[in-house]
Design a protein around this motif. Structure first.
Motif, PDB file in Angstrom:
ATOM      1  N   GLU A 278      -4.763   5.455  10.902  1.00 22.99           N
ATOM      2  CA  GLU A 278      -5.568   4.705   9.921  1.00 22.99           C
ATOM      3  C   GLU A 278      -5.470   5.349   8.553  1.00 22.99           C
ATOM      4  O   GLU A 278      -5.418   4.666   7.536  1.00 22.99           O
ATOM      5  CB  GLU A 278      -7.030   4.618  10.364  1.00 22.99           C
ATOM      6  CG  GLU A 278      -7.253   3.830  11.621  1.00 22.99           C
ATOM      7  CD  GLU A 278      -6.849   4.585  12.908  1.00 22.99           C
ATOM      8  OE1 GLU A 278      -6.953   5.831  12.943  1.00 22.99           O
ATOM      9  OE2 GLU A 278      -6.410   3.910  13.847  1.00 22.99           O
ATOM     10  N   LYS A 279      -5.477   6.672   8.509  1.00 20.37           N
ATOM     11  CA  LYS A 279      -5.367   7.376   7.224  1.00 20.37           C
ATOM     12  C   LYS A 279      -3.939   7.297   6.687  1.00 20.37           C
ATOM     13  O   LYS A 279      -3.722   7.110   5.500  1.00 20.37           O
ATOM     14  CB  LYS A 279      -5.793   8.831   7.367  1.00 20.37           C
ATOM     15  CG  LYS A 279      -7.273   8.978   7.631  1.00 20.37           C
ATOM     16  CD  LYS A 279      -7.765  10.310   7.150  1.00 20.37           C
ATOM     17  CE  LYS A 279      -9.237  10.465   7.367  1.00 20.37           C
ATOM     18  NZ  LYS A 279     -10.066   9.783   6.418  1.00 20.37           N
ATOM     19  N   ILE A 280      -2.954   7.423   7.594  1.00 14.39           N
ATOM     20  CA  ILE A 280      -1.556   7.303   7.175  1.00 14.39           C
ATOM     21  C   ILE A 280      -1.315   5.933   6.553  1.00 14.39           C
ATOM     22  O   ILE A 280      -0.613   5.803   5.560  1.00 14.39           O
ATOM     23  CB  ILE A 280      -0.615   7.541   8.371  1.00 14.39           C
ATOM     24  CG1 ILE A 280      -0.686   9.010   8.811  1.00 14.39           C
ATOM     25  CG2 ILE A 280       0.830   7.149   8.030  1.00 14.39           C
ATOM     26  CD1 ILE A 280       0.043   9.312  10.111  1.00 14.39           C
ATOM     27  N   PHE A 281      -1.964   4.900   7.120  1.00 15.33           N
ATOM     28  CA  PHE A 281      -1.779   3.538   6.634  1.00 15.33           C
ATOM     29  C   PHE A 281      -2.687   3.210   5.443  1.00 15.33           C
ATOM     30  O   PHE A 281      -2.757   2.073   5.012  1.00 15.33           O
ATOM     31  CB  PHE A 281      -2.025   2.523   7.750  1.00 15.33           C
ATOM     32  CG  PHE A 281      -1.037   2.642   8.877  1.00 15.33           C
ATOM     33  CD1 PHE A 281       0.233   3.175   8.699  1.00 15.33           C
ATOM     34  CD2 PHE A 281      -1.377   2.210  10.154  1.00 15.33           C
ATOM     35  CE1 PHE A 281       1.138   3.273   9.751  1.00 15.33           C
ATOM     36  CE2 PHE A 281      -0.475   2.302  11.205  1.00 15.33           C
ATOM     37  CZ  PHE A 281       0.779   2.836  10.995  1.00 15.33           C
ATOM     38  N   ARG A 282      -3.358   4.227   4.930  1.00 16.08           N
ATOM     39  CA  ARG A 282      -4.195   4.097   3.728  1.00 16.08           C
ATOM     40  C   ARG A 282      -5.248   3.018   3.898  1.00 16.08           C
ATOM     41  O   ARG A 282      -5.570   2.283   2.982  1.00 16.08           O
ATOM     42  CB  ARG A 282      -3.353   3.814   2.487  1.00 16.08           C
ATOM     43  CG  ARG A 282      -2.509   4.923   1.845  1.00 16.08           C
ATOM     44  CD  ARG A 282      -2.106   6.006   2.679  1.00 16.08           C
ATOM     45  NE  ARG A 282      -1.471   7.115   1.950  1.00 16.08           N
ATOM     46  CZ  ARG A 282      -0.773   8.033   2.575  1.00 16.08           C
ATOM     47  NH1 ARG A 282      -0.592   7.976   3.872  1.00 16.08           N
ATOM     48  NH2 ARG A 282      -0.262   9.043   1.903  1.00 16.08           N
ATOM     49  N   LYS A 283      -5.830   2.924   5.108  1.00 10.73           N
ATOM     50  CA  LYS A 283      -6.847   1.909   5.368  1.00 10.73           C
ATOM     51  C   LYS A 283      -8.211   2.298   4.823  1.00 10.73           C
ATOM     52  O   LYS A 283      -9.076   1.455   4.672  1.00 10.73           O
ATOM     53  CB  LYS A 283      -6.968   1.639   6.869  1.00 10.73           C
ATOM     54  CG  LYS A 283      -5.770   0.914   7.412  1.00 10.73           C
ATOM     55  CD  LYS A 283      -5.931   0.543   8.851  1.00 10.73           C
ATOM     56  CE  LYS A 283      -4.713  -0.258   9.316  1.00 10.73           C
ATOM     57  NZ  LYS A 283      -4.801  -0.607  10.722  1.00 10.73           N
ATOM     58  N   ASP A 284      -8.400   3.574   4.516  1.00  7.31           N
ATOM     59  CA  ASP A 284      -9.703   4.031   4.021  1.00  7.31           C
ATOM     60  C   ASP A 284      -9.752   4.147   2.494  1.00  7.31           C
ATOM     61  O   ASP A 284     -10.682   4.672   1.941  1.00  7.31           O
ATOM     62  CB  ASP A 284     -10.079   5.365   4.661  1.00  7.31           C
ATOM     63  CG  ASP A 284      -9.085   6.474   4.355  1.00  7.31           C
ATOM     64  OD1 ASP A 284      -7.966   6.161   3.909  1.00  7.31           O
ATOM     65  OD2 ASP A 284      -9.425   7.641   4.570  1.00  7.31           O
TER      66      ASP A 284
ATOM     67  N   ASN B 150       0.808  -1.221   0.000  1.00  9.74           N
ATOM     68  CA  ASN B 150       0.000   0.000   0.000  1.00  9.74           C
ATOM     69  C   ASN B 150       0.841   1.271   0.000  1.00  9.74           C
ATOM     70  O   ASN B 150       0.290   2.366  -0.131  1.00  9.74           O
ATOM     71  CB  ASN B 150      -0.967   0.021   1.183  1.00  9.74           C
ATOM     72  CG  ASN B 150      -2.138  -0.904   0.967  1.00  9.74           C
ATOM     73  OD1 ASN B 150      -2.378  -1.389  -0.135  1.00  9.74           O
ATOM     74  ND2 ASN B 150      -2.868  -1.178   2.021  1.00  9.74           N
ATOM     75  N   ARG B 151       2.153   1.145   0.106  1.00  7.67           N
ATOM     76  CA  ARG B 151       2.997   2.341   0.076  1.00  7.67           C
ATOM     77  C   ARG B 151       2.883   3.069  -1.257  1.00  7.67           C
ATOM     78  O   ARG B 151       3.108   4.269  -1.330  1.00  7.67           O
ATOM     79  CB  ARG B 151       4.448   2.004   0.404  1.00  7.67           C
ATOM     80  CG  ARG B 151       5.212   1.280  -0.687  1.00  7.67           C
ATOM     81  CD  ARG B 151       6.549   0.792  -0.164  1.00  7.67           C
ATOM     82  NE  ARG B 151       7.377   0.209  -1.180  1.00  7.67           N
ATOM     83  CZ  ARG B 151       7.209  -0.986  -1.728  1.00  7.67           C
ATOM     84  NH1 ARG B 151       6.193  -1.762  -1.344  1.00  7.67           N
ATOM     85  NH2 ARG B 151       8.035  -1.425  -2.656  1.00  7.67           N
ATOM     86  N   THR B 152       2.507   2.350  -2.303  1.00  7.04           N
ATOM     87  CA  THR B 152       2.352   3.003  -3.608  1.00  7.04           C
ATOM     88  C   THR B 152       1.153   3.945  -3.635  1.00  7.04           C
ATOM     89  O   THR B 152       1.009   4.721  -4.567  1.00  7.04           O
ATOM     90  CB  THR B 152       2.230   1.960  -4.737  1.00  7.04           C
ATOM     91  OG1 THR B 152       1.090   1.139  -4.477  1.00  7.04           O
ATOM     92  CG2 THR B 152       3.488   1.101  -4.833  1.00  7.04           C
ATOM     93  N   LEU B 153       0.301   3.866  -2.605  1.00  5.27           N
ATOM     94  CA  LEU B 153      -0.827   4.798  -2.494  1.00  5.27           C
ATOM     95  C   LEU B 153      -0.402   6.140  -1.902  1.00  5.27           C
ATOM     96  O   LEU B 153      -1.196   7.078  -1.862  1.00  5.27           O
ATOM     97  CB  LEU B 153      -1.932   4.184  -1.621  1.00  5.27           C
ATOM     98  CG  LEU B 153      -2.530   2.870  -2.118  1.00  5.27           C
ATOM     99  CD1 LEU B 153      -3.497   2.306  -1.091  1.00  5.27           C
ATOM    100  CD2 LEU B 153      -3.195   3.048  -3.475  1.00  5.27           C
ATOM    101  N   ILE B 154       0.846   6.227  -1.431  1.00  4.98           N
ATOM    102  CA  ILE B 154       1.347   7.462  -0.829  1.00  4.98           C
ATOM    103  C   ILE B 154       1.608   8.467  -1.943  1.00  4.98           C
ATOM    104  O   ILE B 154       2.363   8.198  -2.870  1.00  4.98           O
ATOM    105  CB  ILE B 154       2.634   7.200  -0.017  1.00  4.98           C
ATOM    106  CG1 ILE B 154       2.356   6.198   1.107  1.00  4.98           C
ATOM    107  CG2 ILE B 154       3.199   8.511   0.531  1.00  4.98           C
ATOM    108  CD1 ILE B 154       3.610   5.647   1.773  1.00  4.98           C
ATOM    109  N   LYS B 155       0.945   9.591  -1.841  1.00  4.67           N
ATOM    110  CA  LYS B 155       1.067  10.652  -2.846  1.00  4.67           C
ATOM    111  C   LYS B 155       1.367  11.954  -2.126  1.00  4.67           C
ATOM    112  O   LYS B 155       1.069  12.115  -0.955  1.00  4.67           O
ATOM    113  CB  LYS B 155      -0.244  10.819  -3.627  1.00  4.67           C
ATOM    114  CG  LYS B 155      -0.829   9.538  -4.191  1.00  4.67           C
ATOM    115  CD  LYS B 155      -0.164   9.116  -5.450  1.00  4.67           C
ATOM    116  CE  LYS B 155      -0.905   7.929  -6.058  1.00  4.67           C
ATOM    117  NZ  LYS B 155      -0.074   6.848  -6.429  1.00  4.67           N
ATOM    118  N   GLY B 156       1.914  12.902  -2.843  1.00  7.40           N
ATOM    119  CA  GLY B 156       2.131  14.224  -2.285  1.00  7.40           C
ATOM    120  C   GLY B 156       3.550  14.704  -2.470  1.00  7.40           C
ATOM    121  O   GLY B 156       4.366  14.055  -3.120  1.00  7.40           O
ATOM    122  N   VAL B 157       3.823  15.853  -1.884  1.00  7.46           N
ATOM    123  CA  VAL B 157       5.096  16.535  -2.082  1.00  7.46           C
ATOM    124  C   VAL B 157       5.925  16.482  -0.800  1.00  7.46           C
ATOM    125  O   VAL B 157       5.415  16.746   0.286  1.00  7.46           O
ATOM    126  CB  VAL B 157       4.864  17.999  -2.506  1.00  7.46           C
ATOM    127  CG1 VAL B 157       6.179  18.744  -2.652  1.00  7.46           C
ATOM    128  CG2 VAL B 157       4.068  18.063  -3.802  1.00  7.46           C
TER     129      VAL B 157
END
Length: 118
Positions: A111-117, A70-77
């Motif tokens: 939970e949001k940091i871990f992209r659970k939602d 799920n780290r590939t869901l991490i987006k941003g600057v």
């Protein structure tokens, strides 16, 4: 190359800065460790062993037992660079971790940091 110097830096030399950044914003070392173990698959004991060995970033990520898909869901600057556009694999992993620590410091729920939602 400046990038290669980052890879050779000890993960343990940067780790206290992650803790300080989080604690300044009312978060905890335990939350930082939870983020790192979520990202890498290291157990708490394995993480502590990596810190003791003064493992460099490249080795730290290469030896990670289970990089979270799920780290590939991490987006941003981070540092003016979009993490999802970083092509070099080790630098991308470093930026993923940087982004997660930034999110923690900004008060985001784990939970949001871990992209659970998503």
């Amino acid at each position: 190359m400046a990038t290669h110097r980052i890879y050779r830096m000890s993960f343990g030399s940067v780790y206290p800065h992650y803790i300080t950044k989080a604690e300044k914003k009312g978060r905890t070392k335990e939350e930082v460790d939870e983020i790192i173990t979520w990202l890498t698959g290291y157990s708490q004991e394995e993480l502590e062993a990596q810190l003791e060995k003064e493992t460099d970033f490249e080795t730290f990520f290469a030896e990670a037992p289970n990089m979270n898909p799920n780290r590939t869901l991490i987006k941003g600057v981070v540092c003016g660079v979009r993490v999802e556009n970083v092509e070099e694999p080790v630098m991308r992993e470093i930026r993923y971790l940087d982004k997660l620590i930034d999110e923690l410091a900004k008060g985001k729920a784990l939970e949001k940091i871990f992209r659970k939602d998503t």
